[in-house]
Scaffold this motif. Structure first.
Motif, PDB file in Angstrom:
ATOM      1  N   THR A   1     -23.535  10.175   1.566  1.00 17.74           N
ATOM      2  CA  THR A   1     -22.530   9.177   1.190  1.00 17.74           C
ATOM      3  C   THR A   1     -21.432   9.126   2.248  1.00 17.74           C
ATOM      4  N   ASP A   2     -20.445   8.257   2.036  1.00 17.90           N
ATOM      5  CA  ASP A   2     -19.312   8.165   2.952  1.00 17.90           C
ATOM      6  C   ASP A   2     -18.570   9.495   3.064  1.00 17.90           C
ATOM      7  N   LYS A   3     -18.592  10.304   2.016  1.00 15.89           N
ATOM      8  CA  LYS A   3     -17.951  11.626   2.068  1.00 15.89           C
ATOM      9  C   LYS A   3     -18.552  12.479   3.189  1.00 15.89           C
ATOM     10  N   ASP A   4     -19.856  12.398   3.359  1.00 14.73           N
ATOM     11  CA  ASP A   4     -20.536  13.207   4.370  1.00 14.73           C
ATOM     12  C   ASP A   4     -20.176  12.764   5.782  1.00 14.73           C
ATOM     13  N   PHE A   5     -20.129  11.450   5.999  1.00 15.50           N
ATOM     14  CA  PHE A   5     -19.742  10.951   7.316  1.00 15.50           C
ATOM     15  C   PHE A   5     -18.292  11.312   7.635  1.00 15.50           C
ATOM     16  N   ALA A   6     -17.415  11.181   6.650  1.00 16.66           N
ATOM     17  CA  ALA A   6     -15.997  11.496   6.863  1.00 16.66           C
ATOM     18  C   ALA A   6     -15.801  12.979   7.165  1.00 16.66           C
TER      19      ALA A   6
END
Length: 118
Positions: A83-88
């Motif tokens: 998810t976006d959490k992982d990229f961030a």
């Protein structure tokens, strides 16, 4: 609570590029990155720095360490994928792990090889 958007395998590479994460890749459903260091003390410092970032973000990485290497794996367990959490979090880890003082700046910088990028 709405579920985080999970990216398909085909969407991962463009998202990594978008976030400037050239050394990260998708493997077995995880975002992965291996960091090489100049030895055990630096590996431990990097492990602790990543642990601090994960705890502060309330999003935790899986880590594997050895003498001069640290492997990081990210996945949003509650969403069942990337998810976006992982990229961030990957972006923040990369920023901290590869940060160096500016030449001529007030911080001298280590003469050691430290954590190596590309």
């Amino acid at each position: 609570e709405p579920k985080d958007r999970v990216y398909s395998d085909a969407e991962i590479a463009p998202k990594l590029q978008e976030h400037g994460l050239a050394d990260w890749h998708l493997e077995d459903g995880w975002l992965r990155r291996k960091y090489n260091t100049d030895g055990w003390p630096t590996t431990l410092m990097l492990t602790n720095a990543i642990g601090f970032l994960c705890e502060a973000a309330w999003h935790h990485a899986d880590l594997a360490i050895t003498w001069g290497k640290l492997w990081v794996k990210l996945k949003t367990h509650s969403a069942g994928g990337i998810t976006d959490k992982d990229f961030a979090l990957a972006q923040k880890i990369e920023e901290v792990a590869l940060w160096r003082p500016r030449p001529g700046g007030p911080l001298e910088g280590t003469p050691n090889k430290f954590v190596r990028g590309r």
